[in-house]
Design a protein around this motif. Structure first.
Motif, PDB file in Angstrom:
ATOM      1  N   GLY A   1      68.281 -11.890  38.066  1.00 41.74           N
ATOM      2  CA  GLY A   1      69.792 -12.592  38.072  1.00 41.74           C
ATOM      3  C   GLY A   1      70.805 -11.514  38.003  1.00 41.74           C
ATOM      4  O   GLY A   1      71.897 -11.731  38.714  1.00 41.74           O
ATOM      5  N   LYS A   2      70.854 -10.831  37.067  1.00 44.02           N
ATOM      6  CA  LYS A   2      71.803  -9.984  36.672  1.00 44.02           C
ATOM      7  C   LYS A   2      71.653  -8.784  37.533  1.00 44.02           C
ATOM      8  O   LYS A   2      70.650  -8.226  37.726  1.00 44.02           O
ATOM      9  N   ASN A   3      72.874  -7.976  37.487  1.00 48.31           N
ATOM     10  CA  ASN A   3      72.729  -6.910  38.317  1.00 48.31           C
ATOM     11  C   ASN A   3      72.824  -5.472  37.612  1.00 48.31           C
ATOM     12  O   ASN A   3      73.043  -4.364  38.041  1.00 48.31           O
ATOM     13  N   GLU A   4      72.633  -5.602  36.195  1.00 48.49           N
ATOM     14  CA  GLU A   4      72.711  -4.397  35.479  1.00 48.49           C
ATOM     15  C   GLU A   4      71.561  -4.398  34.373  1.00 48.49           C
ATOM     16  O   GLU A   4      71.208  -5.693  33.761  1.00 48.49           O
ATOM     17  N   VAL A   5      70.811  -3.399  34.284  1.00 51.04           N
ATOM     18  CA  VAL A   5      69.432  -3.413  33.112  1.00 51.04           C
ATOM     19  C   VAL A   5      69.803  -2.124  32.159  1.00 51.04           C
ATOM     20  O   VAL A   5      70.104  -0.999  32.654  1.00 51.04           O
ATOM     21  N   TYR A   6      69.927  -2.332  30.982  1.00 53.98           N
ATOM     22  CA  TYR A   6      70.662  -1.232  30.176  1.00 53.98           C
ATOM     23  C   TYR A   6      69.099  -0.612  29.647  1.00 53.98           C
ATOM     24  O   TYR A   6      68.078  -1.349  29.301  1.00 53.98           O
ATOM     25  N   GLY A   7      69.355   0.640  29.127  1.00 49.58           N
ATOM     26  CA  GLY A   7      68.126   1.451  28.717  1.00 49.58           C
ATOM     27  C   GLY A   7      67.971   1.293  27.206  1.00 49.58           C
ATOM     28  O   GLY A   7      68.833   0.323  26.549  1.00 49.58           O
ATOM     29  N   ASP A   8      66.752   1.417  26.745  1.00 47.57           N
ATOM     30  CA  ASP A   8      66.570   1.554  25.203  1.00 47.57           C
ATOM     31  C   ASP A   8      65.810   2.801  24.544  1.00 47.57           C
ATOM     32  O   ASP A   8      64.830   3.078  25.296  1.00 47.57           O
ATOM     33  N   THR A   9      66.380   3.480  23.769  1.00 52.58           N
ATOM     34  CA  THR A   9      65.735   4.838  23.252  1.00 52.58           C
ATOM     35  C   THR A   9      64.426   4.550  22.623  1.00 52.58           C
ATOM     36  O   THR A   9      63.639   5.379  22.398  1.00 52.58           O
TER      37      THR A   9
ATOM     38  N   SER B   1      67.425  -2.359  44.039  1.00 49.65           N
ATOM     39  CA  SER B   1      67.218  -2.606  42.573  1.00 49.65           C
ATOM     40  C   SER B   1      68.724  -2.905  41.901  1.00 49.65           C
ATOM     41  O   SER B   1      69.812  -2.860  42.254  1.00 49.65           O
ATOM     42  N   PRO B   2      68.339  -3.764  40.647  1.00 52.82           N
ATOM     43  CA  PRO B   2      69.551  -3.663  40.029  1.00 52.82           C
ATOM     44  C   PRO B   2      70.354  -2.282  39.519  1.00 52.82           C
ATOM     45  O   PRO B   2      69.690  -1.379  39.631  1.00 52.82           O
ATOM     46  N   PHE B   3      71.321  -2.236  39.024  1.00 57.69           N
ATOM     47  CA  PHE B   3      71.951  -0.914  38.307  1.00 57.69           C
ATOM     48  C   PHE B   3      71.172  -0.748  36.877  1.00 57.69           C
ATOM     49  O   PHE B   3      71.078  -1.532  36.317  1.00 57.69           O
ATOM     50  N   LEU B   4      70.458   0.546  37.192  1.00 60.74           N
ATOM     51  CA  LEU B   4      69.846   0.842  35.825  1.00 60.74           C
ATOM     52  C   LEU B   4      70.887   1.811  35.021  1.00 60.74           C
ATOM     53  O   LEU B   4      71.493   2.733  35.605  1.00 60.74           O
ATOM     54  N   VAL B   5      71.465   1.250  33.810  1.00 56.29           N
ATOM     55  CA  VAL B   5      72.398   2.142  33.118  1.00 56.29           C
ATOM     56  C   VAL B   5      71.894   2.991  32.059  1.00 56.29           C
ATOM     57  O   VAL B   5      71.101   2.564  31.290  1.00 56.29           O
ATOM     58  N   CYS B   6      72.264   4.255  31.990  1.00 59.38           N
ATOM     59  CA  CYS B   6      71.812   5.130  31.251  1.00 59.38           C
ATOM     60  C   CYS B   6      72.402   5.379  29.947  1.00 59.38           C
ATOM     61  O   CYS B   6      73.232   6.280  29.412  1.00 59.38           O
TER      62      CYS B   6
ATOM     63  N   ALA C   1      58.186   5.866  36.878  1.00 55.59           N
ATOM     64  CA  ALA C   1      59.229   6.239  36.017  1.00 55.59           C
ATOM     65  C   ALA C   1      60.299   6.669  36.272  1.00 55.59           C
ATOM     66  O   ALA C   1      60.204   7.813  37.136  1.00 55.59           O
ATOM     67  N   TYR C   2      61.349   6.212  35.921  1.00 60.00           N
ATOM     68  CA  TYR C   2      62.843   6.648  36.280  1.00 60.00           C
ATOM     69  C   TYR C   2      63.382   7.030  34.807  1.00 60.00           C
ATOM     70  O   TYR C   2      63.753   6.062  33.897  1.00 60.00           O
ATOM     71  N   THR C   3      63.616   8.432  34.680  1.00 62.86           N
ATOM     72  CA  THR C   3      64.223   8.580  33.162  1.00 62.86           C
ATOM     73  C   THR C   3      65.759   9.284  33.413  1.00 62.86           C
ATOM     74  O   THR C   3      66.061  10.072  34.386  1.00 62.86           O
TER      75      THR C   3
ATOM     76  N   LYS D   1      64.035   5.527  29.492  1.00 60.70           N
ATOM     77  CA  LYS D   1      62.812   5.396  30.551  1.00 60.70           C
ATOM     78  C   LYS D   1      62.783   4.170  31.146  1.00 60.70           C
ATOM     79  O   LYS D   1      62.622   3.257  30.283  1.00 60.70           O
ATOM     80  N   PHE D   2      62.878   3.993  32.580  1.00 61.74           N
ATOM     81  CA  PHE D   2      62.803   2.582  33.131  1.00 61.74           C
ATOM     82  C   PHE D   2      61.530   2.859  34.017  1.00 61.74           C
ATOM     83  O   PHE D   2      61.250   3.794  34.716  1.00 61.74           O
ATOM     84  N   MET D   3      60.615   1.883  33.483  1.00 61.03           N
ATOM     85  CA  MET D   3      59.435   1.725  34.635  1.00 61.03           C
ATOM     86  C   MET D   3      59.513   0.996  35.639  1.00 61.03           C
ATOM     87  O   MET D   3      59.845  -0.622  35.456  1.00 61.03           O
ATOM     88  N   VAL D   4      59.738   1.073  36.824  1.00 58.68           N
ATOM     89  CA  VAL D   4      60.384   0.187  38.028  1.00 58.68           C
ATOM     90  C   VAL D   4      59.299   0.058  39.030  1.00 58.68           C
ATOM     91  O   VAL D   4      58.297   0.967  39.409  1.00 58.68           O
ATOM     92  N   TYR D   5      58.908  -1.347  39.020  1.00 59.39           N
ATOM     93  CA  TYR D   5      57.847  -1.642  40.007  1.00 59.39           C
ATOM     94  C   TYR D   5      58.187  -2.452  41.202  1.00 59.39           C
ATOM     95  O   TYR D   5      59.096  -3.420  40.993  1.00 59.39           O
ATOM     96  N   ALA D   6      57.529  -2.308  42.412  1.00 55.38           N
ATOM     97  CA  ALA D   6      57.868  -2.983  43.433  1.00 55.38           C
ATOM     98  C   ALA D   6      57.283  -4.246  43.222  1.00 55.38           C
ATOM     99  O   ALA D   6      55.857  -4.335  42.803  1.00 55.38           O
ATOM    100  N   TYR D   7      57.563  -5.477  43.700  1.00 56.74           N
ATOM    101  CA  TYR D   7      56.619  -6.712  43.654  1.00 56.74           C
ATOM    102  C   TYR D   7      56.924  -7.545  45.090  1.00 56.74           C
ATOM    103  O   TYR D   7      57.933  -7.395  45.719  1.00 56.74           O
ATOM    104  N   ARG D   8      55.861  -8.464  45.328  1.00 60.82           N
ATOM    105  CA  ARG D   8      56.077  -9.330  46.581  1.00 60.82           C
ATOM    106  C   ARG D   8      55.808 -10.756  45.899  1.00 60.82           C
ATOM    107  O   ARG D   8      55.273 -10.967  44.889  1.00 60.82           O
ATOM    108  N   GLU D   9      56.555 -11.738  46.653  1.00 64.94           N
ATOM    109  CA  GLU D   9      55.956 -13.017  46.329  1.00 64.94           C
ATOM    110  C   GLU D   9      54.726 -13.442  46.606  1.00 64.94           C
ATOM    111  O   GLU D   9      54.195 -12.774  47.742  1.00 64.94           O
ATOM    112  N   ALA D  10      53.995 -14.212  45.888  1.00 67.34           N
ATOM    113  CA  ALA D  10      52.496 -14.606  46.110  1.00 67.34           C
ATOM    114  C   ALA D  10      52.574 -15.265  47.320  1.00 67.34           C
ATOM    115  O   ALA D  10      53.427 -15.987  47.573  1.00 67.34           O
TER     116      ALA D  10
END
Length: 343
Positions: A42-50, A64-69, A120-122, A145-154
């Motif tokens: 739903g939201k357009n930004e995902v923050y990282g976590d050390t 993808s949403p924006f991955l925030v460094c 993995a996007y680092t 580090k962000f683990m980004v996965y493609a998905y499809r609807e079942a």
């Protein structure tokens, strides 16, 4: 025991009754409404976590949403001389890559997400901290580090079960009755490019305390969205094919439910003679059945935040068909995402 035997020369009254319900209930074909898609994120930004990697799920062919460094706390502070370095799954610098949108504030968007983009996007954030008393500049470095996965609807299908009362379990017309029922239901949902598959029936003798010995025909079948011509529908609506087929098969299953709901009324009020095979009121049941496209599967343990999604099979796993889970490879292992075999 299962019914069988040869075909009678003329359809019995019960078959005519079922056939007549199509006309009596007013089954007219209508064009489906415009399809809509709902994005998982739903939201357009995902923050990282050390402290740990962050999992992100992106529907294939979407951005993808924006991955925030940086993490959320750091984003609320002033950052002096920030410098961002984004590395993709293949180990290369993402700066200047045509499929990414990299902002000057260190936000990364992967555009038109494909299976091969999973991984993995680092990001390494370097910035300065100035001591207020000595004005000494201290270099700070944080890695995210962000683990980004493609998905499809079942892909959805629906298992349908209904029951019919009958005079005896050894009637030869049961097979013809079920065949005609399938034809009627197929004609009812064909405009939705859905069809009936896996049809089966079995007759059981049932003793009840009040009515003594009765006989019922148990009929089961699957409503599938992949009738001939379904690919053409997908070509008209690129990228979100599952949304189209899932909406259509849902409409088909609901239409069949309405058919059986009205069948009791038609048999009761539209016919002067009682058919030998009658629908058992309220016996209709519908169970959703999910499947995933090759190279995708569900894993409630590994992908808790996307448990209902068909997530791309990770390295060392594969899915060769429309199963729901990814299989684990024996050696040699598949080293890429979305493998349909181990080789």
């Amino acid at each position: 025991m299962a019914g069988g035997g040869g075909r009678p020369r003329c359809p019995p009254g019960a078959l005519l009754a079922v056939a007549a319900v199509v006309v009596a209930a007013g089954w007219v074909r209508a064009e489906p409404k415009a399809e809509q898609s709902i994005d998982l994120i739903g939201k357009n930004e995902v923050y990282g976590d050390t402290r740990h990697e962050v999992s992100v799920y992106v529907k294939v062919f979407t951005n993808s949403p924006f991955l925030v460094c940086m993490d959320l706390a750091l984003s609320q502070e002033r950052i002096i001389d920030p410098n961002y370095l984004w590395i993709g799954p293949d180990g290369s610098d993402l700066q200047g890559q045509g499929y990414v949108n990299l902002t000057e504030t260190g936000k990364l968007m992967v555009m038109g997400f494909r299976v091969w983009m999973s991984g993995a996007y680092t990001c390494t954030l370097s910035h300065k901290v100035i001591e207020t008393t000595t004005q000494e500049e201290i270099e700070m470095v944080e890695a995210y580090k962000f683990m980004v996965y493609a998905y499809r609807e079942a892909d959805h299908a629906y298992q349908i079960s209904v029951r019919f009362s009958t005079t005896h379990c050894r009637l030869k017309k049961h097979r013809l009755f079920v065949e005609m029922l399938n034809k009627i239901l197929n004609s009812t949902i064909s405009h939705l490019t859905c069809h009936i598959t896996g049809s089966s029936y079995k007759c059981h003798s049932i003793r009840t305390p009040k009515n003594g010995l009765q006989h019922e025909l148990f009929v089961n079948f699957l409503v599938s969205p992949f009738a001939p011509g379904w690919e053409e529908i997908c070509h008209k609506v690129p990228y979100d094919c599952e949304d189209v087929t899932n909406r259509r098969v849902r409409q088909a299953a609901e239409r069949i439910g309405k058919f059986f709901h009205q069948l009791k009324h038609v048999l009761k009020y539209e016919f002067h003679t009682v058919p030998t095979i009658q629908y058992v009121d309220n016996s209709f049941s519908m169970t959703p059945i999910d499947s995933c496209r090759p190279g995708f599967g569900k894993n409630h343990h590994s992908h808790q935040n996307c448990a209902s999604c068909c997530v791309v099979c990770g390295p060392g796993t594969y899915s060769p068909n429309n199963e729901v889970t990814c299989r684990t490879c024996a050696s040699p292992q598949a080293r890429m995402y979305g493998a349909e075999s181990c080789y």
